[in-house]
Design an enzyme around this catalytic site. Structure first.
Site: not given
Length: 283
Positions: A60, A113, A154
């Site tokens: 990430s 996220a 996703h």
């Protein structure tokens, strides 16, 4: 000539499977290198990167703030939310102010996220009521009341309506709207700095070649990716792959690099990551 093994970590998801099709099936010339594919969820890969365990790994962008001393960013392999991104979903529509006091299921505290969520809410994680669970269990957590709101990543971004849930906020759209059209940087590939610069470049070129091969042989690469598509059909898998393997994935470009700088700079300004980042890309 003996081959040099390179450990390559990526998630067991259709976009990563598509991206590394050429490498996994030995469809491109790899010269002196051979890749050992290690498939794990992104939170686990983020954690392994903090320990410097893998040679090359998907991480990430949020996690890069914690591993930039060990890894350099590769120019290809980006997952960018260009007008879409992680979503907050619930059984009914909630406002930002309502969500602030609710239980939120998140897929990991090092995911991009989660960093975007904190920026959107204007709160640090310690001030939120969080439930950390695997990304593929978030729908269930919202449906059974373990959490009132779920932060989905996703393919869940394409299937949440099938779960009877509604969209409260798309963080990719929010970021795009508030940052002059920049895409939301979600994931990238990094290479350990123990490799000398010339080897970093060679390995980088191989990963880029694999991505280009898949884009040039899309039908075959999507068929390969279906093995990792968690009940998605060909059409939905192809749509998902197209969201996260595209021109941004071949090279961030200056706009993509600027999006990462701004994302991490804002995070630092708001006390969400420990220090200001100096981005290091393999040229």
């Amino acid at each position: 000539m003996s081959k040099r093994k390179v450990t390559l970590g990526h998630s067991p998801d259709p976009d990563d499977a598509f991206m590394f099709y050429g490498l996994a099936k030995d469809l491109i010339p790899m010269g002196e290198f051979v890749f050992e594919h290690i498939l794990q969820d992104i939170q686990t890969l983020n954690e392994r990167a903090t320990r410097g365990e893998l040679d090359v790994t998907a991480i990430s962008i949020h996690a890069y703030a914690y591993v930039s001393d060990k890894y350099a960013l590769l120019p290809s392999g980006a997952s960018m939310g260009d007008g879409y991104g992680p979503m907050l979903v619930a059984k009914q529509l909630f406002t930002r102010d309502e969500i602030l006091s609710m239980r939120i299921a998140i897929p990991g505290k090092m995911t991009s996220a989660f960093l975007a969520l904190q920026l959107w809410l204007g709160k640090q994680g310690k001030d939120l009521n969080l439930v950390v669970i695997p990304f593929d269990e978030i729908f269930q957590a919202v449906r059974n009341g373990k959490a009132e709101v779920g932060l989905i990543i996703h393919e869940g971004q394409l299937t949440y309506k099938d779960q009877g849930l509604v969209l409260c906020e798309d963080l990719g759209i929010w970021w795009n709207r508030t940052q002059n059209g920049l895409p939301l940087p979600l994931g990238g590939n990094v290479i350990h700095k123990r490799f000398i610069p010339v080897d970093r470049k060679r390995i980088s070129d191989l990963l880029t070649a694999s991505i280009q091969y898949s884009l040039d042989h899309r039908k075959d690469a999507v068929q390969h990716a279906l093995r990792f598509a968690r009940d998605m059909g060909v059409e939905l898998a192809d749509k998902f792959v197209g969201m996260y393997v595209n021109h941004w994935t071949l090279d961030y470009g200056e706009k993509g690099r600027e999006s990462i700088r701004r994302f991490l700079d804002l995070a630092h300004e708001r006390g969400l990551i420990p220090h200001k980042q100096e981005l290091e890309f393999v040229s």
